[in-house]
Design an enzyme around this catalytic site. Sequence first.
Site, PDB file in Angstrom:
ATOM      1  N   LYS A 253     -26.589  -7.747 -25.655  1.00  0.00           N
ATOM      2  CA  LYS A 253     -27.675  -7.083 -24.570  1.00  0.00           C
ATOM      3  C   LYS A 253     -28.248  -8.714 -23.888  1.00  0.00           C
ATOM      4  CE  LYS A 253     -29.567  -3.396 -22.988  1.00  0.00           C
ATOM      5  NZ  LYS A 253     -28.802  -1.918 -23.152  1.00  0.00           N
TER       6      LYS A 253
ATOM      7  N   ASP B 248     -28.631  -2.199 -17.009  1.00  0.00           N
ATOM      8  CA  ASP B 248     -29.460  -1.382 -17.777  1.00  0.00           C
ATOM      9  C   ASP B 248     -30.606  -1.464 -16.760  1.00  0.00           C
ATOM     10  OD1 ASP B 248     -30.012  -0.625 -20.960  1.00  0.00           O
ATOM     11  OD2 ASP B 248     -31.818  -1.730 -20.250  1.00  0.00           O
TER      12      ASP B 248
ATOM     13  N   GLY C 176     -34.688   6.979 -12.300  1.00  0.00           N
ATOM     14  CA  GLY C 176     -33.614   5.916 -12.094  1.00  0.00           C
ATOM     15  C   GLY C 176     -32.337   6.341 -12.387  1.00  0.00           C
TER      16      GLY C 176
ATOM     17  N   GLY D 184     -38.838   9.494 -15.948  1.00  0.00           N
ATOM     18  CA  GLY D 184     -38.020   8.335 -15.135  1.00  0.00           C
ATOM     19  C   GLY D 184     -37.389   9.021 -14.011  1.00  0.00           C
TER      20      GLY D 184
HETATM   21  O1  2IT Z   1     -28.065   0.916 -23.452  1.00  0.00           O
HETATM   22  C1  2IT Z   1     -26.949   1.010 -22.786  1.00  0.00           C
HETATM   23  O2  2IT Z   1     -25.798   1.311 -23.551  1.00  0.00           O
HETATM   24  C2  2IT Z   1     -26.338   0.273 -21.523  1.00  0.00           C
HETATM   25  N1  2IT Z   1     -27.240  -0.222 -20.806  1.00  0.00           N
HETATM   26  C3  2IT Z   1     -25.174   0.361 -20.872  1.00  0.00           C
HETATM   27  C4  2IT Z   1     -24.311  -0.841 -21.640  1.00  0.00           C
HETATM   28  C5  2IT Z   1     -22.858  -1.053 -21.047  1.00  0.00           C
HETATM   29  O3  2IT Z   1     -22.422  -1.926 -21.437  1.00  0.00           O
HETATM   30  O4  2IT Z   1     -22.222  -0.159 -20.296  1.00  0.00           O
END
Ligand code: 2IT
Length: 447
Positions: A124, A164, A238, A236
């Site tokens: 992340k 994200d 989004g 949300g």
């Molecule tokens: O929390 C998640 O799984 C995402 N933000 C997607 C991550 C991704 O590599 O597609």
Amino acid sequence: MKTKDIMARLQAKYPGESEYLQAVQEVLESIEEVYNQHPEFEKAKIVERMVEPDRIFSFRVTWVDDKGEVQTNTGYRIQFNSAIGPYKGGLRFHRAVTPSMLKFLGFEQTFKNALTTLPMGGAKGGSDFDPKGKTDEEIMRFCQAFMLELWQCIGPDQDIPAGDVGVGGREIGYLYGMYKKLAREYNTGVLTGKGATWGGSILRPEATGFGALYFTQNLLHHAGKDIKGCRVAISGFGNVAWGACTKALELGAKVVAISGPDGVCEIPDGITKEMIDYMLVMRASNRDRVEDMATRFPDKARFTAAKKAWSVKCDIALPCAFQNELSEDDAKELKENGCWCCCEVSNMGCQPGAIHFFQHNGILFAPGKAVNAGGVATSGLEMTQNAEHISWSGKEVDEKLHFIMNNIHEQCVKFGTQPDGSVDYVKGANIAGFMKVAQAMLEQGTI
Ligand code: 2IT
């Protein structure tokens, strides 16, 4: 392994990293019993290794805003675990981003990615940059400055970021443009969530929400219920909420609420296609206000300030916004309002007290790492298409996504079915994800 002892050590070592500690505690509690039936895990100190990220990159990001003022933010990439594949996970741009938040997300990502059945490790990243109120030019300059550091940490076979919270298709475009320039690599597989004309997978924008609804459908069928006609409250507005609304409508459910940081929009007759389209306009505006929906559709949506989606009468609650957005009090309010199912779509969207309340009051509950895994799964499908230099149709991607979500549900049932026949989805998801990562770590030796 004793959860209590490991948590005490982590609390002393990382005081104040509350989200990270919360995520680790939830996983360790649910795997402890199974773990202790495997002395080989204990001998290899699998848990002690798994709770620590492989490495953390942290860097300064300096950029110039539209007024000509110099701004400085902090950027991060946390490569958490590579046992089952290259590092994979999103980037979050939000003012509240801290190492603790990204560590919790990277830890969760590791197990989630294991559940997808695809070979992806966990990671992340992101920044404390606040997109709210920023112009398109400012967003571009920030993304370019961010990539100036990030490019050295990533690669199509090493670490593949995606979007994200605060990072969508537009941001991925600016990030990729700068990556190409710096790395002189033209392999689109380095990022996922790209535009459909330059390597992006069809259906990636919808995938998290669609996958969540496929999972919810599975869960309801397993409990002998049907989603048709159910009232759904969604938090949300989004990308994830948008995909969830689209699929909920398609499956015959009625979305009666969406919400934002400013309050809730109640939609008594259910959200319409036109309103769902308008969610995209609201997000692109960077205003971060759900009230705009009621202003645009005054006869359909009623806005109440400072209220959550959980104050609206519903059958199914789908948290689609941010971690810890649903408290124990919210869970109680939901029950009073007739809610009987909560599928967590946001990562760690429910506070521990809320999960405990759901599980002890007959409310069906499933955790984010299972429910929302369709997003990263479709990122995995995007990587496959990029590696093969081909592009699948929407139908092909949707079929694969649906198959993966069915499989994740089956894994939860396999590992989470209780003696009374009910399914503990928290346990099921955590044990299924954990066993796969632990086994891979064991086979790869002490590294
Ligand atoms: O929390 C998640 O799984 C995402 N933000 C997607 C991550 C991704 O590599 O597609």
